[in-house]
Design a protein around this motif. Structure first.
Motif, mmCIF file in Angstrom:
data_model
loop_
_atom_site.group_PDB
_atom_site.id
_atom_site.type_symbol
_atom_site.label_atom_id
_atom_site.label_comp_id
_atom_site.label_asym_id
_atom_site.label_seq_id
_atom_site.Cartn_x
_atom_site.Cartn_y
_atom_site.Cartn_z
ATOM 1 N N ILE A 117 36.900 44.212 42.050
ATOM 2 C CA ILE A 117 36.704 42.735 41.399
ATOM 3 C C ILE A 117 36.273 42.050 42.796
ATOM 4 O O ILE A 117 36.635 42.156 43.819
ATOM 5 C CB ILE A 117 37.989 42.228 40.860
ATOM 6 N N THR A 118 35.326 40.932 42.527
ATOM 7 C CA THR A 118 35.010 40.016 43.427
ATOM 8 C C THR A 118 35.058 38.600 42.870
ATOM 9 O O THR A 118 34.464 38.601 41.762
ATOM 10 C CB THR A 118 33.604 40.206 44.073
ATOM 11 N N PHE A 119 35.715 37.863 43.346
ATOM 12 C CA PHE A 119 35.766 36.317 42.969
ATOM 13 C C PHE A 119 34.785 35.427 43.524
ATOM 14 O O PHE A 119 34.344 35.608 44.828
ATOM 15 C CB PHE A 119 37.278 35.766 43.525
ATOM 16 N N ALA A 120 34.168 34.835 42.586
ATOM 17 C CA ALA A 120 33.141 33.742 42.971
ATOM 18 C C ALA A 120 33.723 32.157 43.020
ATOM 19 O O ALA A 120 32.948 31.279 42.891
ATOM 20 C CB ALA A 120 32.097 33.878 42.306
ATOM 21 N N THR A 121 35.004 31.988 42.678
ATOM 22 C CA THR A 121 35.519 30.619 42.486
ATOM 23 C C THR A 121 37.107 30.867 42.955
ATOM 24 O O THR A 121 37.559 31.886 43.209
ATOM 25 C CB THR A 121 35.387 30.343 41.114
#
Length: 627
Positions: A117-121
């Motif tokens: 998973i990659t968070f953008a927020t």
């Protein structure tokens, strides 16, 4: 860890097993830390490998306002091992089902994430959705964006039951307190037992069981907006989740293809992922606004820094000694099986990016275990990973432990890096060398025999492997001592550093070695820095020495102070291969201040040695005065 204005502590759980998942989880954590404004508590369900890697990483990372807890996956296996599972994640793909049992009973809510998973927020936005749950809702999920649960993807494709398209379990909001109240453990088990009568096994691990449970109990699920889990596997409807790139919240690389997945915006996603993959983790050590750090290790370090005199000419050297570098152990897959005879030996070395080309040759010359510490930036570590995965030689060697020490500060902390390699050895003996040397063919077996012959298990000995060098980049490597002596006579090889630093290896007594057939003892002399084989419990390298100068000399002095006998092996040799001078040797040659500080550090080392070993260390002071 709550602070001014009490920003809420956010809990995040992750199942992580093995070397590869441990690398992936670091990128996930970086993306969370980059955006966050709240204190965080990470809960990792790990196998032994991931526990060792991640506990060392977080201890050395020292990120303010972050707590980390570990839970032993082995203790949870019996909860799910009865479920037949075809998914590539194996038994660990079922572990999220056990979180109400695994996590502390007083923990009421947790965000559960896959490692890809990659968070953008800011993760606080996701945490805030718990407040939108109705009284009955216990679990928050995003709808599955592929057609998997609709069935008929191929002939005889029969998925597990699901509500509509089903839900994806890469991002889950778990209301643990409520789940315990409705006897979640009992409910998911009954669901799994019932469905397995006809399905025989799971295809998508925990996701199948979560979906079958939700189909029976739809009132318990809170559907999250799909931008909280944009699923980038082939043929998904992920593009319908966002109209603008700014809508994106969480990217989920849930295809085995990972970065090579088909999506018209994949280039944007890939760049976002690579940003965090190569992002300098040291920058994430920043304090949260209004949230002073509480960690004792951080305050101890801060106190040590404050005690240093900033006007001291050698301030930068002293600061380097107390700096804590992030360490990622076993960066690549590692496997080692101990030998039965107790004579096994690990080659120990350190390197940076400019010496990578030596690794394949060393692996060809040394078949035994290797422990390497690599001093690199986050971006360089990824370059190294690509290099190792593309190399047939390195890819097929599993008994090499690669430990990344992340760059920080202006000096090369050579002895700290060496100590990381030395501490992470799994054999009783170590061969302490440098990466620009190639050991003779067969040295590994020869050293193991010498360990037995010289009774290393019961005596304090350091076995000296005589060092030679070539100035030729292309060398026909000698197959025997006789061939080496012939090359020495022809001028193709030289005794190591004889033309620039004779003292370093003169006590080896190369003239005697030429004709020696049995091991012989030599005495310590000032500036002696041979490459040696010792027991694993030898003293560590002195970390005050950074960059060029005295980093190995000080270690040999301590071995001598501890009354190790220095024994030269008659049929062993190693050859130094040519390379451009290091940046640190250039600094040493050009900077009077650098040389002054090195002399100061030497004097302090001598004093410390005298305090530690008393009269046994007096000869070093005498030898120093005579230089």
């Amino acid at each position: 860890c709550l602070c001014a204005n009490s920003p809420q502590l956010i809990h995040v759980a992750c199942v992580c097993a093995g070397h590869n998942a441990s690398r992936d989880v670091v990128t996930l954590v970086k993306s969370i830390l980059f955006h966050r404004r709240n204190p965080l508590h990470f809960h990792f369900i790990t196998d032994t490998v991931a526990n060792q890697i991640l506990s060392t990483l977080f201890q050395s990372w020292m990120v303010p306002s972050v707590q980390v807890s570990f839970y032993d996956a082995d203790e949870l296996k019996s909860e799910v091992s009865w479920i037949p599972n075809k998914h590539y994640s194996g038994i660990y793909g079922l572990m999220k089902l056990t979180l109400t049992k695994a996590l502390p009973s007083n923990l009421s809510k947790v965000i559960v994430l896959d490692t890809d998973i990659t968070f953008a927020t800011d993760i606080a936005e996701l945490w805030a959705i718990f407040r939108k749950f109705t009284e009955k809702q216990v679990i928050g999920l995003v709808e599955n964006q592929s057609d998997w649960y609709l069935g008929n993807l191929w002939k005889n494709h029969k998925p597990w039951p699901a509500l509509g398209r089903g839900f994806n379990t890469g991002v889950i909001l778990l209301y643990l307190e409520r789940l315990r109240r409705i006897s979640w453990e009992q409910m998911w088990r009954l669901t799994a037992e019932r469905e397995l009568m006809s399905m025989l096994s799971t295809s998508l691990a925990d996701q199948d069981i979560f979906n079958a449970f939700i189909k029976q109990n739809p009132v318990l699920v809170h559907q999250l907006p799909c931008f909280w889990n944009v699923q980038l596997s082939d043929h998904t409807r992920s593009e319908q989740c966002y109209t603008e790139v700014s809508d994106l919240k969480v990217i989920h690389w849930n295809s085995p293809k990972k970065l090579r997945v088909k999506n018209k915006h994949v280039e944007f996603f890939r760049n976002l992922y690579l940003t965090f993959l190569e992002y300098d983790g040291n920058l994430l050590r920043r304090e949260l606004f209004g949230c002073p750090s509480q960690a004792s290790s951080e305050s101890t370090l801060q106190q040590a820094l404050e005690e240093l005199d900033e006007d001291d000419q050698c301030y930068d050297f002293r600061r380097e000694r107390i700096m804590v570098h992030r360490v990622h152990l076993y960066f690549l897959q590692y496997e080692y099986t101990p030998t039965d005879d107790g004579t096994d030996i690990t080659l120990v070395a350190q390197l940076s990016m400019d010496r990578l080309q030596m690794l394949e040759a060393i692996c060809k010359h040394w078949e035994g275990p290797i422990s390497l510490a690599l001093y690199m930036s986050d971006a360089e570590a990824q370059q190294f990973l690509r290099y190792a995965q593309a190399s047939e030689v390195l890819k097929n060697r599993k008994n090499v432990g690669y430990h990344i020490v992340y760059k920080e500060g202006q000096f090369y902390p050579v002895n700290l890096v060496r100590n990381v390699a030395l501490r992470n050895v799994n054999t009783p003996y170590v061969f302490l060398t440098d990466v620009d040397f190639l050991p003779m063919y067969g040295l590994y077996d020869y050293l193991r025999k010498s360990i037995v012959q010289l009774d290393m298990a019961n005596t304090k000995k350091a076995l000296v492997v005589p060092a030679f060098e070539t100035l030729r980049y292309r060398l026909s490597f000698p197959k025997s001592k006789a061939e080496l002596l012939s090359m020495l006579d022809m001028g193709t090889l030289y005794t190591f550093r004889y033309h620039v630093w004779t003292k370093g290896h003169a006590p080896t007594n190369y003239a005697k070695w030429r004709t020696a057939t049995t091991p012989y003892k030599v005495e310590w002399e000032a500036d002696f820095e041979p490459y040696v084989v010792v027991r694993r419990d030898c003293p560590e390298y002195d970390q005050r020495f950074v960059g060029f100068g005295w980093n190995k000399v000080s270690h040999i002095m301590e071995l001598d102070a501890q009354e190790y006998d220095l024994i030269v092996l008659p049929n062993a040799f190693m050859i130094h291969m040519p390379h451009a001078p290091s940046f640190d040797i250039s600094k040493f040659r050009s900077s009077p201040s650098y040389r002054y500080c090195l002399t100061t550090l030497k004097d302090e080392f001598h004093q410390d040695l005298s305090r530690k070993y008393g009269s046994a260390a007096l000869k070093y002071l005498t030898a120093q005065r005579n230089i």
